[in-house]
Design a protein around this motif. Sequence first.
Motif: not given
Length: 124
Positions: A42-55
């Motif tokens: 019942g909820k929208e998709r949300e960002l939990v965590a992200g990481i770039t190639s540089g860390g």
Amino acid sequence: QVQLVESGGGLVQPGGSLRLSCAASGSILSINAMGWYRQAPGKERELVAGITSGGSANYADSVKGRFTISSDNAKNTVYLQMNSLKPEDTAVYYCNANVASVYEGVLDRYLEVWGQGTLVTVSS
């Protein structure tokens, strides 16, 4: 062309821990960033965590201090260590990657790729 395969979901009691893994494979030249999203019923998709190639990593406020994202660039794999899990963390967790694909040894195109999702249930 590029696939993401997730693993590590399951049922855990409140306060417990789980570790999610996501491996990218296929025609990959480079991966610029990877991340984890979640979608509860019942909820929208949300960002939990992200990481770039540089860390460089970023987190949703709701998981800061409890979740840790990491990556192994050599294996094209991203991990999400989830500690102190709460019932409100229950959701389908999706892996996401921004990929530069390769064709015949040169850059082909930039892709945003999603995994199939893995269910995390936090319940006693």
